[in-house]
Scaffold this motif. Structure first.
Motif, PDB file in Angstrom:
ATOM      1  N   LEU A 107       0.876  -1.162   0.000  1.00 21.29           N
ATOM      2  CA  LEU A 107       0.000   0.000   0.000  1.00 21.29           C
ATOM      3  C   LEU A 107       0.917   1.216   0.000  1.00 21.29           C
ATOM      4  O   LEU A 107       1.756   1.369   0.894  1.00 21.29           O
ATOM      5  N   GLU A 108       0.777   2.058  -1.021  1.00 22.21           N
ATOM      6  CA  GLU A 108       1.680   3.188  -1.182  1.00 22.21           C
ATOM      7  C   GLU A 108       0.925   4.511  -1.100  1.00 22.21           C
ATOM      8  O   GLU A 108      -0.191   4.636  -1.604  1.00 22.21           O
ATOM      9  N   LYS A 109       1.569   5.468  -0.461  1.00 20.27           N
ATOM     10  CA  LYS A 109       1.005   6.815  -0.323  1.00 20.27           C
ATOM     11  C   LYS A 109       2.073   7.812  -0.749  1.00 20.27           C
ATOM     12  O   LYS A 109       3.177   7.815  -0.208  1.00 20.27           O
ATOM     13  N   LEU A 110       1.747   8.646  -1.726  1.00 24.90           N
ATOM     14  CA  LEU A 110       2.657   9.664  -2.219  1.00 24.90           C
ATOM     15  C   LEU A 110       2.050  11.024  -1.895  1.00 24.90           C
ATOM     16  O   LEU A 110       0.910  11.301  -2.268  1.00 24.90           O
ATOM     17  N   VAL A 111       2.806  11.846  -1.170  1.00 26.00           N
ATOM     18  CA  VAL A 111       2.350  13.177  -0.765  1.00 26.00           C
ATOM     19  C   VAL A 111       3.298  14.210  -1.358  1.00 26.00           C
ATOM     20  O   VAL A 111       4.522  14.057  -1.253  1.00 26.00           O
ATOM     21  N   LEU A 112       2.727  15.251  -1.972  1.00 22.33           N
ATOM     22  CA  LEU A 112       3.514  16.347  -2.528  1.00 22.33           C
ATOM     23  C   LEU A 112       3.307  17.582  -1.672  1.00 22.33           C
ATOM     24  O   LEU A 112       2.174  17.982  -1.407  1.00 22.33           O
ATOM     25  N   GLU A 113       4.419  18.171  -1.258  1.00 20.71           N
ATOM     26  CA  GLU A 113       4.388  19.361  -0.403  1.00 20.71           C
ATOM     27  C   GLU A 113       5.006  20.535  -1.150  1.00 20.71           C
ATOM     28  O   GLU A 113       6.147  20.435  -1.623  1.00 20.71           O
ATOM     29  N   ASP A 114       4.272  21.616  -1.249  1.00 22.80           N
ATOM     30  CA  ASP A 114       4.753  22.828  -1.912  1.00 22.80           C
ATOM     31  C   ASP A 114       5.744  23.527  -0.978  1.00 22.80           C
ATOM     32  O   ASP A 114       5.381  23.959   0.116  1.00 22.80           O
ATOM     33  N   LEU A 115       6.991  23.639  -1.423  1.00 20.02           N
ATOM     34  CA  LEU A 115       8.027  24.296  -0.621  1.00 20.02           C
ATOM     35  C   LEU A 115       8.157  25.776  -0.969  1.00 20.02           C
ATOM     36  O   LEU A 115       8.972  26.476  -0.371  1.00 20.02           O
ATOM     37  N   GLY A 116       7.364  26.231  -1.952  1.00 23.00           N
ATOM     38  CA  GLY A 116       7.483  27.608  -2.412  1.00 23.00           C
ATOM     39  C   GLY A 116       8.626  27.741  -3.400  1.00 23.00           C
ATOM     40  O   GLY A 116       9.483  26.856  -3.507  1.00 23.00           O
ATOM     41  N   LEU A 122       8.544  15.506  -2.215  1.00 23.78           N
ATOM     42  CA  LEU A 122       7.771  14.286  -2.386  1.00 23.78           C
ATOM     43  C   LEU A 122       8.109  13.355  -1.230  1.00 23.78           C
ATOM     44  O   LEU A 122       9.285  13.147  -0.920  1.00 23.78           O
ATOM     45  N   THR A 123       7.089  12.826  -0.573  1.00 18.96           N
ATOM     46  CA  THR A 123       7.275  11.800   0.447  1.00 18.96           C
ATOM     47  C   THR A 123       6.393  10.627   0.049  1.00 18.96           C
ATOM     48  O   THR A 123       5.190  10.768  -0.122  1.00 18.96           O
ATOM     49  N   SER A 124       7.027   9.476  -0.118  1.00 18.65           N
ATOM     50  CA  SER A 124       6.316   8.270  -0.522  1.00 18.65           C
ATOM     51  C   SER A 124       6.543   7.201   0.534  1.00 18.65           C
ATOM     52  O   SER A 124       7.676   6.984   0.977  1.00 18.65           O
ATOM     53  N   THR A 125       5.466   6.534   0.950  1.00 23.62           N
ATOM     54  CA  THR A 125       5.595   5.426   1.885  1.00 23.62           C
ATOM     55  C   THR A 125       5.020   4.169   1.236  1.00 23.62           C
ATOM     56  O   THR A 125       4.019   4.232   0.515  1.00 23.62           O
ATOM     57  N   SER A 126       5.696   3.045   1.475  1.00 23.64           N
ATOM     58  CA  SER A 126       5.228   1.739   0.999  1.00 23.64           C
ATOM     59  C   SER A 126       5.143   0.815   2.201  1.00 23.64           C
ATOM     60  O   SER A 126       6.152   0.531   2.851  1.00 23.64           O
ATOM     61  N   LEU A 127       3.927   0.357   2.485  1.00 22.15           N
ATOM     62  CA  LEU A 127       3.673  -0.530   3.614  1.00 22.15           C
ATOM     63  C   LEU A 127       3.401  -1.931   3.070  1.00 22.15           C
ATOM     64  O   LEU A 127       2.572  -2.100   2.174  1.00 22.15           O
ATOM     65  N   VAL A 128       4.116  -2.920   3.593  1.00 23.23           N
ATOM     66  CA  VAL A 128       3.932  -4.306   3.168  1.00 23.23           C
ATOM     67  C   VAL A 128       3.537  -5.169   4.367  1.00 23.23           C
ATOM     68  O   VAL A 128       3.475  -4.685   5.496  1.00 23.23           O
ATOM     69  N   ASP A 129       3.279  -6.464   4.119  1.00 29.19           N
ATOM     70  CA  ASP A 129       2.754  -7.369   5.144  1.00 29.19           C
ATOM     71  C   ASP A 129       3.713  -7.695   6.276  1.00 29.19           C
ATOM     72  O   ASP A 129       3.276  -7.953   7.399  1.00 29.19           O
ATOM     73  N   SER A 130       5.009  -7.747   5.981  1.00 23.21           N
ATOM     74  CA  SER A 130       5.947  -8.229   6.996  1.00 23.21           C
ATOM     75  C   SER A 130       7.300  -7.552   6.830  1.00 23.21           C
ATOM     76  O   SER A 130       7.604  -6.993   5.773  1.00 23.21           O
ATOM     77  N   PHE A 131       8.098  -7.651   7.877  1.00 23.04           N
ATOM     78  CA  PHE A 131       9.458  -7.129   7.800  1.00 23.04           C
ATOM     79  C   PHE A 131      10.259  -7.897   6.762  1.00 23.04           C
ATOM     80  O   PHE A 131      11.091  -7.319   6.055  1.00 23.04           O
TER      81      PHE A 131
END
Length: 160
Positions: A107-116, A122-131
């Motif tokens: 499950l991936e979430k990509l967030v874009l933040e305006d720095l001016g 860009l911050t992207s997180t990828s969550l998986v089932d196990s370590f």
């Protein structure tokens, strides 16, 4: 080939099986977002250099889906997923599956933040089932693909 002056940070979370990628771009959020949602642009930068990308379909909208292939010689790597939430210039939430390991869905979430000043974080997180799955994901060479892909994205963004 352009060498980026921005560092791509790839961090693993010690508490949950998550990979976090952080990268800044010298382009406003709208341009970075478009490069992630327009299939013609995605094909120009996603993944490592030396791989040819073919998009089967890419419907980046809430409820949409995608499938693409990376090829190197005779080797072929397929990827697919669904877009769960897409908010222009801000957010993309999607699933990601490497077809060589179909039981491993991230499950991936990509967030874009305006720095001016025409810059974006860009911050992207990828969550998986196990370590174990997370560590296999990182060990698969994903780091090279992410770093080279974002260097290629810098080049796409610089072309306008």
């Amino acid at each position: 080939m352009t060498t980026s002056t921005h560092e791509t940070r790839i961090d693993v979370d010690p508490e949950v099986p998550l990979v976090r990628i952080t990268r800044e771009f010298d382009a406003p959020p709208a341009k970075v977002f478009r490069a992630h949602t327009d299939p013609e642009l995605v094909a120009q930068w996603l993944g490592p250099r030396g791989l040819e990308m073919t998009i089967d379909h890419y419907d980046c909208r809430t409820g949409g889906s995608y499938r693409y292939l990376h090829r190197q010689g005779e080797e072929e790597y397929g990827f697919h997923g669904c877009f769960h939430e897409v908010r222009p210039d801000k957010l993309i939430v999607q699933t990601f599956t490497f077809e060589g390991m179909p039981e491993g869905v991230a499950l991936e979430k990509l967030v874009l933040e305006d720095l001016g000043g025409g810059r974006t974080r860009l911050t992207s997180t990828s969550l998986v089932d196990s370590f174990a799955d997370r560590d296999a994901f990182v060990a698969s060479g994903m780091e090279v693909g992410v770093r080279e892909g974002y260097e290629r994205l810098d080049e796409v963004l610089a072309r306008g």
